[in-house]
Design a protein around this motif. Structure first.
Motif, short mmCIF file in Angstrom:
data_model
loop_
_atom_site.label_atom_id
_atom_site.label_comp_id
_atom_site.label_asym_id
_atom_site.label_seq_id
_atom_site.Cartn_x
_atom_site.Cartn_y
_atom_site.Cartn_z
N ALA A 1 63.00 26.54 79.26
CA ALA A 1 64.30 26.99 78.81
C ALA A 1 64.73 28.19 79.65
O ALA A 1 63.96 29.12 79.84
N ALA A 2 65.94 28.14 80.14
CA ALA A 2 66.45 29.22 80.99
C ALA A 2 66.49 30.55 80.25
O ALA A 2 66.29 31.60 80.86
N HIS A 3 66.73 30.52 78.94
CA HIS A 3 66.82 31.79 78.21
C HIS A 3 65.50 32.55 78.24
O HIS A 3 65.48 33.77 78.07
N CYS A 4 64.39 31.88 78.49
CA CYS A 4 63.10 32.57 78.60
C CYS A 4 63.05 33.51 79.81
O CYS A 4 62.32 34.49 79.81
N PHE A 5 63.83 33.21 80.83
CA PHE A 5 63.81 33.98 82.06
C PHE A 5 64.99 34.93 82.19
O PHE A 5 65.14 35.60 83.21
N LYS A 6 65.83 35.01 81.19
CA LYS A 6 67.06 35.80 81.27
C LYS A 6 66.78 37.27 81.57
O LYS A 6 67.44 37.87 82.41
N TYR A 7 65.82 37.87 80.90
CA TYR A 7 65.55 39.30 81.06
C TYR A 7 64.34 39.59 81.93
O TYR A 7 64.18 40.71 82.41
N VAL A 8 63.47 38.61 82.12
CA VAL A 8 62.30 38.78 82.98
C VAL A 8 62.34 37.65 84.00
O VAL A 8 61.70 36.61 83.85
N SER A 9 63.13 37.85 85.03
CA SER A 9 63.36 36.78 86.00
C SER A 9 62.51 36.92 87.27
O SER A 9 62.64 36.12 88.17
N MET A 40 67.02 28.50 87.75
CA MET A 40 67.78 28.32 86.51
C MET A 40 68.98 27.42 86.78
O MET A 40 69.54 27.42 87.88
N HIS A 41 69.37 26.63 85.80
CA HIS A 41 70.55 25.78 85.93
C HIS A 41 71.74 26.67 86.27
O HIS A 41 71.95 27.71 85.64
N PRO A 42 72.52 26.29 87.29
CA PRO A 42 73.65 27.13 87.68
C PRO A 42 74.71 27.30 86.59
O PRO A 42 75.46 28.28 86.60
N LEU A 57 69.32 27.23 68.46
CA LEU A 57 69.24 27.58 69.89
C LEU A 57 70.15 26.69 70.70
O LEU A 57 70.75 27.12 71.68
N HIS A 58 70.29 25.42 70.30
CA HIS A 58 71.17 24.50 71.01
C HIS A 58 72.61 25.02 71.00
O HIS A 58 73.32 24.90 71.99
N ALA A 59 73.02 25.59 69.90
CA ALA A 59 74.39 26.09 69.81
C ALA A 59 74.57 27.42 70.55
O ALA A 59 75.67 27.74 70.99
N LYS A 60 73.51 28.20 70.72
CA LYS A 60 73.62 29.52 71.35
C LYS A 60 73.68 29.45 72.87
O LYS A 60 74.19 30.38 73.49
N TYR A 61 73.16 28.40 73.48
CA TYR A 61 73.06 28.35 74.93
C TYR A 61 73.70 27.08 75.49
O TYR A 61 73.72 26.05 74.85
N VAL A 62 74.17 27.19 76.73
CA VAL A 62 74.73 26.05 77.46
C VAL A 62 73.85 25.85 78.70
O VAL A 62 73.54 26.81 79.40
N HIS A 63 73.46 24.62 78.97
CA HIS A 63 72.61 24.28 80.13
C HIS A 63 71.33 25.14 80.14
O HIS A 63 70.97 25.74 81.15
N ASP A 64 70.66 25.18 79.03
CA ASP A 64 69.48 26.04 78.84
C ASP A 64 68.23 25.36 79.39
O ASP A 64 67.35 24.95 78.65
N ILE A 65 68.17 25.25 80.72
CA ILE A 65 67.03 24.61 81.36
C ILE A 65 66.73 25.33 82.67
O ILE A 65 67.61 25.87 83.33
N ALA A 66 65.45 25.39 83.01
CA ALA A 66 65.02 26.01 84.25
C ALA A 66 63.81 25.25 84.78
O ALA A 66 63.06 24.63 84.02
#
Length: 104
Positions: A1-9, A40-42, A57-66
């Motif tokens: 999930a891309a959100h896992c890398f949002k703050y620690v990339s 991360m997905h562009p 989580l599905h509703a909170k994020y768009v294209h949440d894949i990495a």
């Protein structure tokens, strides 16, 4: 999930555990492999919502894949996810496990 890398990339701060089957015990086939690159997905973004408490989580994020590129080849057989039409009552754990890891 891309959100896992949002703050620690920084890929140097991440490891991927290969060969993990049972989280409660250490197994000989387990090893940690360093991440070389995080892709991360562009189109990834977090949606701005007024009431986040009741959202999935599905509703909170768009294209949440990495994707993660590893520094070394793991020589590990990937798992195959079951098709949606398969009976959900089956033992999903057994279906997801590579055949080499199944107990005889």
């Amino acid at each position: 999930a891309a959100h896992c890398f949002k703050y620690v990339s920084n890929p140097g701060l991440w490891r991927v555990r290969i060969g993990e089957y049972n989280l409660l015990t250490h197994e000989d086939r387990e090893r940690d492999v360093q991440v070389q690159e995080i892709i991360m997905h562009p189109g990834y973004k977090a949606r701005q919502m007024n009431n986040m408490d009741n959202q999935t989580l599905h509703a909170k994020y768009v294209h949440d894949i990495a994707l993660v590129r590893l520094y070394q080849d793991t020589l590990t057989v990937p798992i195959c996810l079951p098709l949606p039409h398969l009976n959900q009552e089956k033992n999903v754990e057994e279906d997801l496990m590579p055949s080499s890891a199944k107990k005889q």
